[in-house]
Design a protein around this motif. Structure first.
Motif, PDB file in Angstrom:
ATOM      1  N   GLU A  79       0.839  -1.190   0.000  1.00  0.00           N
ATOM      2  CA  GLU A  79       0.000   0.000   0.000  1.00  0.00           C
ATOM      3  C   GLU A  79       0.880   1.247   0.000  1.00  0.00           C
ATOM      4  O   GLU A  79       1.966   1.257   0.571  1.00  0.00           O
ATOM      5  CB  GLU A  79      -0.913   0.013   1.234  1.00  0.00           C
ATOM      6  N   ARG A  83       0.205   4.002  -5.705  1.00  0.00           N
ATOM      7  CA  ARG A  83      -0.750   3.037  -6.244  1.00  0.00           C
ATOM      8  C   ARG A  83      -0.831   3.116  -7.755  1.00  0.00           C
ATOM      9  O   ARG A  83      -1.899   3.153  -8.358  1.00  0.00           O
ATOM     10  CB  ARG A  83      -2.142   3.238  -5.630  1.00  0.00           C
ATOM     11  N   THR A 113      -7.680  -2.721 -10.490  1.00  0.00           N
ATOM     12  CA  THR A 113      -8.699  -2.068  -9.672  1.00  0.00           C
ATOM     13  C   THR A 113      -8.864  -2.782  -8.337  1.00  0.00           C
ATOM     14  O   THR A 113      -8.971  -2.156  -7.283  1.00  0.00           O
ATOM     15  CB  THR A 113     -10.043  -2.043 -10.429  1.00  0.00           C
ATOM     16  N   GLU A 114      -8.864  -4.112  -8.395  1.00  0.00           N
ATOM     17  CA  GLU A 114      -8.995  -4.905  -7.171  1.00  0.00           C
ATOM     18  C   GLU A 114      -7.827  -4.661  -6.216  1.00  0.00           C
ATOM     19  O   GLU A 114      -7.981  -4.761  -4.999  1.00  0.00           O
ATOM     20  CB  GLU A 114      -9.083  -6.389  -7.526  1.00  0.00           C
ATOM     21  N   GLU A 115      -6.676  -4.327  -6.784  1.00  0.00           N
ATOM     22  CA  GLU A 115      -5.488  -4.043  -5.967  1.00  0.00           C
ATOM     23  C   GLU A 115      -5.468  -2.590  -5.480  1.00  0.00           C
ATOM     24  O   GLU A 115      -4.465  -2.136  -4.921  1.00  0.00           O
ATOM     25  CB  GLU A 115      -4.224  -4.316  -6.778  1.00  0.00           C
ATOM     26  N   ASN A 116      -6.563  -1.870  -5.715  1.00  0.00           N
ATOM     27  CA  ASN A 116      -6.695  -0.482  -5.273  1.00  0.00           C
ATOM     28  C   ASN A 116      -5.698   0.460  -5.938  1.00  0.00           C
ATOM     29  O   ASN A 116      -5.284   1.469  -5.350  1.00  0.00           O
ATOM     30  CB  ASN A 116      -6.568  -0.383  -3.744  1.00  0.00           C
ATOM     31  N   ARG A 118      -4.572   3.358  -8.548  1.00  0.00           N
ATOM     32  CA  ARG A 118      -5.252   4.583  -8.978  1.00  0.00           C
ATOM     33  C   ARG A 118      -5.100   4.835 -10.475  1.00  0.00           C
ATOM     34  O   ARG A 118      -5.977   5.398 -11.110  1.00  0.00           O
ATOM     35  CB  ARG A 118      -4.693   5.769  -8.193  1.00  0.00           C
TER      36      ARG A 118
END
Length: 344
Positions: A79, A83, A113-116, A118
Motif C-alpha cells: 500500500e 498506487r 482495480t482490485e489491488e486499489n 489509482r
C-alpha cells in the motif's frame, strides 16, 4: 477462435516458451530489424522484479494450446507508493482483431482495480492501431517519447575525445554493478535528481533512493544476466556524486531453444542507455555530455561486441535530446505512454 486465458503463478518452461513465441512474433512484426529477445531474457523478465514492485502474469492459449497473447502487470509491492500500475500487453500478429486483446485488457484492468491502484499505464508505438485501441477504452495519451539509436562505428571523433577535456572541479569514476561503498549514499542522492525529469502528464511514482535500494537495483540487473555499467562525475570539493549515467549490456546467449544463438548474438550487439542525471547544484557545466561520451568511449575500448546503443527520451526533455543528437544518436521510433484512471 476459442481461447483459454490463464493467470500464471510460477511460469513453467512451457509457459516461458509460449511467452517467447508471442513476444518474438510481435516484435518481428511491429519493429522489424530490432533484435529479438532470447529465451533467457524472457524467462528473466517473468521471474525478476525490482524493489517495490510485484508482477501479475496472464497467458492466453489458442485452439492448439499455443500461446497467442500475454499480459504482464506491474503492481506496487505494498500500500502507498502512489498506487500506480503498468501493463505490457502483447497479441500475436496472426491473432489480432479477434477480441482477445480487449478481453485480456479487461482482465488486467479488473485486477489493477482490485489491488486499489489509482492509475494504469502502458506504452504503444506512435501512429499504430494500438493508439486507437487504447483511446476507445478511456486511456489518454500522457507522454510522448523518442527512441534513438547510436551506431558506435559512426561516433564523431570529437565525441571520442571529450572525456579527455578537463572539467575543473570534477573527476570521472566508473564501476560495474553496485557503486563502491564510499559512493553509495551520494549516488543514491544523485538518483533522486531524476525527480524533476520531464514526464508530461504521466503520473509516476516518486522513489525513495538510499544506498540499499541502489544495491538492490544492481543486484536485479545481475539476476537478469545483464551487466550494469556506471560512469559518474565526482565533485572534487566534497567527493560526492555530482552526476551519473547508466547503461546495460544484454545477457549472454542462452542455452538454446526457440530464438537460440542467432537471436542472442544479435541482442548482444545492442546496449541500452538508461538514465542520466546531474544534481541541480552541478548543472550548467556540461557534465551530462561529458559522462555519456566517457561511457561511449568505454564501450569502444572494452566491449567491441557492442555495435549500437539505444535509448528513449521524453519529447519534453529537449536538453537530453540535444545531448543525444550531439553524441550521434538518431531517431529510431516514437512511442506514446497512455494512462487510465481506475475506479476509486
Amino acid at each position: 477462435m476459442p481461447t483459454k486465458q490463464r493467470r500464471l503463478t510460477s511460469p513453467t518452461a512451457d509457459d516461458v516458451r509460449a511467452w517467447h513465441r508471442v513476444r518474438s512474433a510481435a516484435l518481428a512484426h511491429d519493429r522489424p530489424g530490432d533484435p529479438l529477445p532470447t529465451l533467457a531474457h524472457v524467462r528473466a523478465s517473468l521471474t525478476t522484479v525490482g524493489p517495490g514492485s510485484r508482477l501479475a502474469l496472464w497467458l492466453v492459449h489458442g485452439a492448439n494450446d499455443e500461446g497467442v497473447a500475454t499480459a504482464k502487470l506491474r503492481l506496487p509491492a505494498a500500500e502507498g507508493g502512489g498506487r500506480l500500475a503498468s501493463v505490457e500487453l502483447t497479441v500475436h500478429p496472426a491473432h489480432r482483431r479477434m477480441g482477445m486483446g480487449s478481453r485480456l485488457l479487461a482482465t488486467v484492468v479488473a485486477a489493477a482495480t482490485e489491488e486499489n491502484c489509482r492509475r494504469l499505464s502502458t506504452e504503444v508505438l506512435a501512429g499504430t492501431p494500438g493508439e486507437s485501441f487504447l483511446a476507445t477504452r478511456e486511456f489518454v495519451p500522457a507522454l510522448r517519447l523518442t527512441w534513438q539509436r547510436l551506431v558506435l562505428a559512426e561516433i564523431p571523433e570529437r565525441i571520442v575525445k571529450l572525456p579527455d577535456v578537463p572539467h575543473p572541479g570534477y573527476r570521472l569514476a566508473a564501476w560495474e554493478g553496485a557503486p563502491p561503498d564510499a559512493l553509495a549514499e551520494s549516488f543514491a542522492a544523485a538518483r533522486a535528481a531524476l525527480a524533476d525529469m520531464p514526464s508530461g502528464g504521466l503520473e509516476v511514482s516518486r522513489t525513495r533512493w538510499d544506498a540499499e535500494r541502489v544495491r538492490m537495483t544492481a543486484e536485479l540487473a545481475a539476476r537478469r544476466g545483464e551487466r550494469l555499467l556506471n560512469h559518474a562525475a565526482i565533485s572534487e570539493a566534497d567527493g560526492s556524486v555530482a552526476g551519473y549515467t547508466k547503461l546495460t549490456l544484454p545477457a549472454e546467449a542462452d542455452e538454446g531453444g526457440d530464438g537460440g544463438a542467432g537471436d542472442a548474438s544479435s541482442a548482444r550487439a545492442r546496449a541500452k542507455q538508461l538514465d542520466t542525471a546531474v544534481v541541480a547544484a552541478h548543472r550548467g557545466h556540461g557534465l551530462g555530455l561529458w559522462l555519456k561520451s566517457a561511457m561511449l568511449r568505454h564501450l569502444l575500448d572494452a566491449h567491441p561486441e557492442v555495435t549500437e546503443v539505444v535509448t528513449n527520451t521524453a519529447d519534453d526533455n529537449r536538453h537530453m535530446l540535444a545531448v543525444n543528437a550531439a553524441l550521434g544518436f538518431r531517431p529510431l521510433r516514437r512511442t506514446v505512454a497512455y494512462q487510465l484512471t481506475l475506479p476509486a
